[in-house]
Design an enzyme around this catalytic site. Structure first.
Site, short mmCIF file in Angstrom:
data_model
loop_
_atom_site.label_atom_id
_atom_site.label_comp_id
_atom_site.label_asym_id
_atom_site.label_seq_id
_atom_site.Cartn_x
_atom_site.Cartn_y
_atom_site.Cartn_z
N LYS A 196 0.83 -1.20 0.00
CA LYS A 196 0.00 0.00 0.00
C LYS A 196 0.87 1.26 0.00
CE LYS A 196 -3.48 -2.78 -0.08
NZ LYS A 196 -4.22 -3.38 1.02
C1 LIG Z 1 -5.14 -4.50 1.54
C2 LIG Z 1 -6.61 -4.44 1.55
C3 LIG Z 1 -7.37 -4.76 2.68
C4 LIG Z 1 -6.79 -5.41 3.91
O1 LIG Z 1 -5.75 -4.76 4.47
P1 LIG Z 1 -4.67 -5.58 5.35
O2 LIG Z 1 -3.86 -4.49 5.94
O3 LIG Z 1 -3.90 -6.46 4.43
O4 LIG Z 1 -5.44 -6.35 6.37
C5 LIG Z 1 -8.73 -4.54 2.65
N1 LIG Z 1 -9.34 -4.09 1.54
C6 LIG Z 1 -8.65 -3.80 0.42
C7 LIG Z 1 -9.38 -3.28 -0.76
C8 LIG Z 1 -7.27 -3.99 0.39
O5 LIG Z 1 -6.58 -3.76 -0.75
#
Ligand SMILES: *Cc1c(COP(=O)(O)O)cnc(C)c1O
Length: 396
Positions: A196
């Site tokens: 991210k």
């Molecule tokens: C990455 C992601 C999540 C979950 O996040 P984590 O930090 O991996 O638990 C939820 N929704 C979307 C759309 C994501 O891309």
């Protein structure tokens, strides 16, 4: 003479695989974590509040609650929204399964609404069609980093007395009609997973303008206990009460120290992501067998992903073959996402294929190209060269 594909034994564009996404850690990130380790607090210390205030300020929200992952943030949001057994929550299928898993965690029922054909974000008109007297909330996803239709979704949820949750895991730094995402929905959730925009290893955050919702999220991350250890120590008291069934979803001080160092670079990271996306657009726009991502007017896209759509009628290969050919060229393409209710777990719950025909049709044609701030010019050129080589080979 067209070049021979690596898939067919020719020389690949790259010898090492370029991933689709990757964190960007620099010396000051490492130094921040080391300093935090020496600072005396490993968890529930002062760095957590500092990261919360920094994120809240950055996204223009009054409150922020740090948690251990983006999934925990979604879970806390669904808890704060009061979702329980029998409650329906509408969400798109073109997302990571966590978006709707959290509804199941709370005993609620995910109801899938289709995505718009152009932006691939949740279609407000289809949400309207899926409303029932049991609908309690809508979870919209800022797919690939593009803000969802916030005006329409807010109008609809307010009229019906529903809670609007925005899964903004892809969209840190994005703007909708000139305002940052962060307090435009009732609850906005973020992820700090390494792919991210900024990372804490694992981590997440909920932002909101509503003090009550923020307090519920803060309790939920700490077993449903109303005060934390630091507050009790400050009061010199042992007494605490658990008022809700919460979890240990706390983020550590070392992770928050990393998050603060990373957040300071968000603008630079965003700029680089946008520059790579522009390069892709300029270099691939003329390929008739490929559709590039559509961007709605008056939004600022955060470009977490660069998803392209194959025009299969113009290709002599399916997505699987194009995917394998690009991987063979050393390009770590990916697919975002398998429609959530196609997963075996959801199939066992009784969801049937065909619920959201647009998302399903799009899924068969999707490919995500690599996009992350540490990509250099050579990396970008390699992707362009490989895509042109492979799509050119199979074009008809
Ligand atoms: C990455 C992601 C999540 C979950 O996040 P984590 O930090 O991996 O638990 C939820 N929704 C979307 C759309 C994501 O891309």
């Amino acid at each position: 003479m067209p070049e021979e594909l690596a898939l067919h034994g020719g020389p690949p564009v790259r010898s090492s695989l370029l991933p689709y996404g990757r964190h960007n850690l620099e010396d000051d990130d490492v130094a921040a974590v080391l300093e935090s380790l020496r600072g005396g607090w490993l968890t529930t210390g002062p760095t957590i509040g500092r990261l919360e205030r920094a994120v809240a300020e950055r996204v223009g929200a009054r409150h922020a609650v740090a948690v251990s992952s983006g999934t925990a943030a979604l879970h806390a949001a669904v808890f704060a929204a009061g979702i329980g057994p029998g409650d329906e929550v509408i969400a798109p299928p073109l997302t990571f399964a966590a978006t709707t898993n959290v509804v199941l965690y709370q005993g609620g029922l995910p109801v899938f609404a289709d995505v718009r054909a152009d932006t691939l974000t949740l279609d407000p008109a289809d949400v309207e069609r899926r409303l029932t007297p049991r609908t309690r909330a809508v979870i919209a996803v800022d797919y690939a980093g593009q803000p969802c239709d916030l005006d329409a979704l807010r109008g609809l949820t307010r009229r019906r007395g529903l809670v609007l949750i925005e899964d903004a895991a892809h969209a840190l730094g994005a703007e909708y009609h000139g305002r940052p995402l962060g307090a435009l929905a009732d609850l906005t959730t973020w992820s700090f997973h390494p792919v991210k925009h900024v990372t804490t290893g694992e981590g997440g955050m909920i932002t909101t303008d509503d003090a009550g919702l923020a307090a519920r999220c803060a309790r939920f991350r700490n077993h449903g206990i109303a005060t934390d250890a630091a507050e009790r120590e400050a009061r010199g008291d042992w007494f605490y009460e658990m008022t809700d069934l919460g979890f240990n979803y706390r983020l550590t001080d070392l992770q928050c120290a990393l998050g603060l160092a990373q957040l300071a670079k968000l603008d630079r990271f965003l700029q680089r992501r946008r520059a790579v996306a522009e390069r892709y657009r300029a270099a691939l726009d003329d390929l008739a067998a490929l559709s590039l991502p559509a961007v709605a007017p008056d939004v600022s896209h955060a470009w977490h992903l660069f998803p392209v759509l194959l025009q299969l009628e113009r290709l002599s290969a399916d997505r699987r073959t194009v995917f394998s050919a690009l991987r063979a060229e050393g390009i770590g393409v990916n697919v975002h996402y398998i429609p959530v209710y196609w997963h075996p777990y959801y199939q066992r719950l009784g969801y049937e294929k065909g619920l959201c025909p647009r998302a399903e049709a799009v899924y068969e044609r999707l490919l995500t190209l690599p996009l992350f701030p540490a990509m250099n010019e050579r990396d970008v050129d390699d992707v362009v060269r490989a895509v042109r080589k492979v799509v050119g080979h199979f074009a008809r």
